[in-house]
Design a protein around this motif. Structure first.
Motif, PDB file in Angstrom:
ATOM      1  N   ASP A 146      18.149   5.168  31.445  1.00  0.00           N
ATOM      2  CA  ASP A 146      17.426   6.433  31.319  1.00  0.00           C
ATOM      3  C   ASP A 146      15.971   6.184  30.927  1.00  0.00           C
ATOM      4  O   ASP A 146      15.629   5.106  30.416  1.00  0.00           O
ATOM      5  CB  ASP A 146      18.110   7.340  30.290  1.00  0.00           C
ATOM      6  CG  ASP A 146      19.379   7.972  30.831  1.00  0.00           C
ATOM      7  OD1 ASP A 146      19.592   7.892  32.053  1.00  0.00           O
ATOM      8  OD2 ASP A 146      20.160   8.522  30.039  1.00  0.00           O
ATOM      9  N   THR A 158      12.512   5.669  29.156  1.00  0.00           N
ATOM     10  CA  THR A 158      12.144   5.276  27.801  1.00  0.00           C
ATOM     11  C   THR A 158      11.619   6.488  27.027  1.00  0.00           C
ATOM     12  O   THR A 158      10.789   7.240  27.528  1.00  0.00           O
ATOM     13  CB  THR A 158      11.068   4.185  27.838  1.00  0.00           C
ATOM     14  OG1 THR A 158      11.565   3.078  28.595  1.00  0.00           O
ATOM     15  CG2 THR A 158      10.704   3.721  26.441  1.00  0.00           C
ATOM     16  N   ARG A 196      18.243   7.589  25.962  1.00  0.00           N
ATOM     17  CA  ARG A 196      17.817   6.187  25.848  1.00  0.00           C
ATOM     18  C   ARG A 196      17.674   5.785  24.371  1.00  0.00           C
ATOM     19  O   ARG A 196      18.046   4.670  23.978  1.00  0.00           O
ATOM     20  CB  ARG A 196      16.501   6.000  26.594  1.00  0.00           C
ATOM     21  CG  ARG A 196      15.962   4.574  26.589  1.00  0.00           C
ATOM     22  CD  ARG A 196      16.874   3.619  27.367  1.00  0.00           C
ATOM     23  NE  ARG A 196      16.269   2.305  27.453  1.00  0.00           N
ATOM     24  CZ  ARG A 196      15.534   1.887  28.501  1.00  0.00           C
ATOM     25  NH1 ARG A 196      15.325   2.708  29.535  1.00  0.00           N
ATOM     26  NH2 ARG A 196      15.021   0.684  28.516  1.00  0.00           N
ATOM     27  N   GLY A 216      13.653   6.578  34.880  1.00  0.00           N
ATOM     28  CA  GLY A 216      14.091   5.414  34.132  1.00  0.00           C
ATOM     29  C   GLY A 216      14.098   4.131  34.928  1.00  0.00           C
ATOM     30  O   GLY A 216      13.448   4.014  35.976  1.00  0.00           O
TER      31      GLY A 216
END
Length: 698
Positions: free
Chosen positions: A364, A366, A371, A548
């Motif tokens: 996913d 950042t 995440r 991501g």
């Protein structure tokens, strides 16, 4: 009435589905999520932390949709706490109607400088929504392309208005239809993505034909009639091919995909209806205002342009860029075809390493909540903590129970296994073992582990007993779905290829031409799949699109790209070859037919492809990985199809095959119904009228 979208959880006949059936539950009915916390400056099991967390978990347990909360501080929760990392988590069992924002608000209520809290897991998967801003930007970009082509605000606005009207009405119907048919909420996004692209293009073809007819001297009413009975017929034919391809997704045997295909087919149907009803009405109202100022001046002066009027000659086309390009391709067909094939092969190479699966929190974006949850959990409990496998065991006798205990002990030494729970009775004769992999759900190592357990470890442990063990759970289910759908993909590809061949043979009464067209359609599809493999699986540009890191391609994506790109490729093939076929019918000169057909249609096909690029690529910035994959894959495939396949490869191959490309056996001609895709053009109609007068006189 509102809508009644739901997640369709039907699974193919698989081992994971059998595991769910034994447990008496279904995929997605209840899921387990986690609330994880990490302390700074104090121990995670300190009394103050325990007190704060206990109050928070009590509030979470009282929320609607939450069935149970298991604290790491309760008896038996020791495995949920890592004192060395000062990290612990609570297990939350929730139904699919739990409110994610409520859980997040309750959990984050104790978040502070000394205590960091995140939520995640299957029950709390992020619920991303398509933005809308990116789609508006895409439509505005399409409007700019139309303005450059038509040099008229009204002419540029008509395809946008028609396409949007068709999509809006169709999606309202899809919302009502969700009360009758099981549809996921993604059906709306898929329908708007596909409908906007094809709807604007279909209207573009009709507006372009109308302008040509007016510049050829026809009145407004006559021009509308010509446009609808020529390009309108082609739009109906093209739309039906797209609808057929979308409905053919039924052969894949997955309810969620079948629903998406049906919703998208309804959208395409309404865009076709808008193009042949609403658009002619608007053209009648606007009349000559659809022309540019220069065209209106020429018309008032009694002058017309051959190219604009649709009565262009090969000599007249030489003065246009498209005409010069057509002459270049037909003069050097072998080198041009070779260059096109080399480029297509290079773009398609990544598809050889395409891996189908589901992305997880490790890929996913950042900074996203999911995440951050993963980055908090994985150092303390491993990357595979949310990829738990459920081994559902049938133990009818004492010997099979002993074999299961031995299996549980053996599993701890299997590579890529991080943790194994003791067998837990579910009911009489049924026990469950939880196996936690060392890698995340989307990793290839996890897929290999599931296969190793099923084919090697479990059969060896059950040998000589009546023990039956089935590997299930969300991770195993995703793997089974991916395998089941990919095994059906060749069937679906073959079906659309045969369908394309038959439709083109029916339209153009040829065998080699439909064969070339069907194979080129498959080439375009492979190029689109190769592009998304490089961008989203290898991660070449996935971060730039806001979805991501690189991750496996969702099983939905290849099926949808195959269905939609088949229809779009057929559209461009029909609009290109129908003009060539008309010229071939009049002159029996293959080279001239290719040059005139390509020279007259290159501009409108190129414009249509650029519009598709604007609309489809805008969905690439939706923030949803699946939608972005489909949007970018279709955008790149459309551009390659229009500018490489239709404008280089197809005319070059037709020139190499020469007049044989139009050959059609007599026996096939007798049994094939006659179909004119674009009806009778002005010249063809004049020839028909003359022939009828001569026949009556004789």
């Amino acid at each position: 009435m509102g809508s009644n979208f739901k997640t369709v959880a039907d699974l193919p006949n698989s081992e994971s589905a059998h595991a769910y059936a034994l447990l008496g539950t279904s995929a997605g009915s209840t899921e387990v999520g986690r609330i994880v916390w990490h302390t700074s400056g104090q121990a995670v099991d300190a009394a103050e932390v325990r007190s704060e967390v206990a109050g928070m978990l009590t509030n979470v347990a009282a929320l609607p949709g939450v069935k149970a909360v298991q604290s790491p501080y309760a008896p038996g929760g020791g495995g949920q706490l890592n004192a060395g990392q000062n990290t612990a988590y609570a297990l939350v069992t929730a139904t699919d109607d739990v409110k994610l924002d409520q859980v997040e608000k309750a959990a984050q209520s104790i978040d502070g400088s000394r205590l960091r809290v995140e939520i995640g897991g299957q029950a709390f998967a992020p619920q991303t929504k398509s933005g809308g801003i990116a789609e508006i930007v895409g439509i505005l970009a399409a409007l700019a392309v139309l303005l450059l082509m038509f040099r008229s605000v009204w002419a540029a606005a008509l395809p946008i208005v028609t396409g949007v009207a068709g999509v809006v009405v169709s999606l309202l119907l899809v919302m009502v239809g969700s009360h009758v048919v099981d549809l996921s909420s993604d059906s709306i996004t898929m329908g708007s993505l596909i409908g906007l692209g094809v709807g604007i293009d279909y209207a573009l073809f009709i507006v372009n034909r109308y302008r040509k007819a007016v510049m050829g001297g026809a009145s407004v009413t006559e021009a509308i009639v010509q446009a609808v009975t020529t390009s309108g017929r082609a739009v109906i034919f093209a739309g039906l091919t797209v609808i057929a391809a979308l409905l053919a997704i039924f052969v894949v045997g997955m309810g969620v995909l079948t629903g998406m295909g049906q919703a998208a087919a309804v959208t395409v149907l309404f865009t076709v209806l808008a193009a042949i009803t609403l658009l002619p009405a608007l053209l009648s109202v606007l009349g000559l205002r659809v022309l540019s100022k220069r065209q209106r001046r020429l018309l008032l002066a009694g002058e017309t342009s051959e190219v604009l009027s649709g009565t262009s000659t090969e000599a007249g086309l030489r003065r246009t860029p498209a005409g010069r390009w057509a002459r270049l391709v037909t003069r050097m067909p072998v080198p041009m075809a070779a260059l096109a094939l080399i480029l297509l092969a290079a773009l398609a190479v990544p598809v050889l390493s395409m891996r189908v699966g589901e992305a997880d929190a490790s890929s996913d974006p950042t900074g996203s909540a999911s995440r951050q949850y993963y980055e908090l959990m994985s150092p303390a409990f491993g990357a595979g903590i949310d990829a738990t496998l459920l081994l559902v065991a049938e133990t009818p006798d004492a010997r099979s129970t002993q074999a299961l205990d031995a299996l549980a002990n053996e599993l701890r030494s299997v590579p890529d296994v991080a943790a194994v729970s003791a067998p837990t009775p579910a009911r009489a004769g049924l026990e469950v073992i939880q196996v936690t992999p060392t890698s995340s759900a989307g990793a290839k190592a996890t897929v290999d582990l599931v296969g190793h357990l099923r084919t090697d470890v479990i059969p060896a442990a059950a040998n000589g007993s009546d023990l039956q063990v089935h590997v299930g759970g969300k991770t195993a289910t995703d793997i089974d779905i991916a395998h089941a759908l990919m095994s059906k993909l060749p069937l679906y590809l073959g079906l659309v290829a045969v369908l394309g061949f038959l439709l083109l043979a029916l339209a153009f009464r040829s065998l080699l031409l439909p064969l070339v067209g069907a194979l080129s359609n498959l080439t375009t599809i492979v190029v689109g799949l190769g592009a998304i493999t490089a961008i989203f699986q290898w991660g070449w540009a996935s971060n730039l699109l806001g979805v991501g890191d690189g991750a496996p391609i969702s099983y939905i994506v290849p099926i949808m790209i195959v269905g939609v790109m088949f229809g779009l490729s057929m559209d461009y093939q029909v609009f290109l070859v129908s003009r060539m076929h008309e010229e071939w019918t009049h002159t029996r000169d293959n080279t001239r037919a290719i040059r005139v057909g390509l020279g007259e249609t290159a501009k409108v096909i190129g414009t249509a492809a650029l519009i598709m690029l604007c609309v489809f690529s805008s969905f690439g910035f939706s923030g949803q990985r699946i939608v972005a994959c489909i949007g970018i894959g279709l955008a790149l495939a459309v551009i390659v199809d229009a500018f490489v396949v239709r404008m280089v490869l197809i005319p070059a191959l037709m020139r190499m095959i020469d007049a044989r490309v139009w050959a059609y056996p007599r026996w096939a001609d007798r049994i094939t119904p006659h179909l004119s895709v674009e009806g009778a053009g002005p010249q063809e109609q004049a020839d028909t009228d003359s022939a009828r007068v001569l026949a009556e006189a004789s």
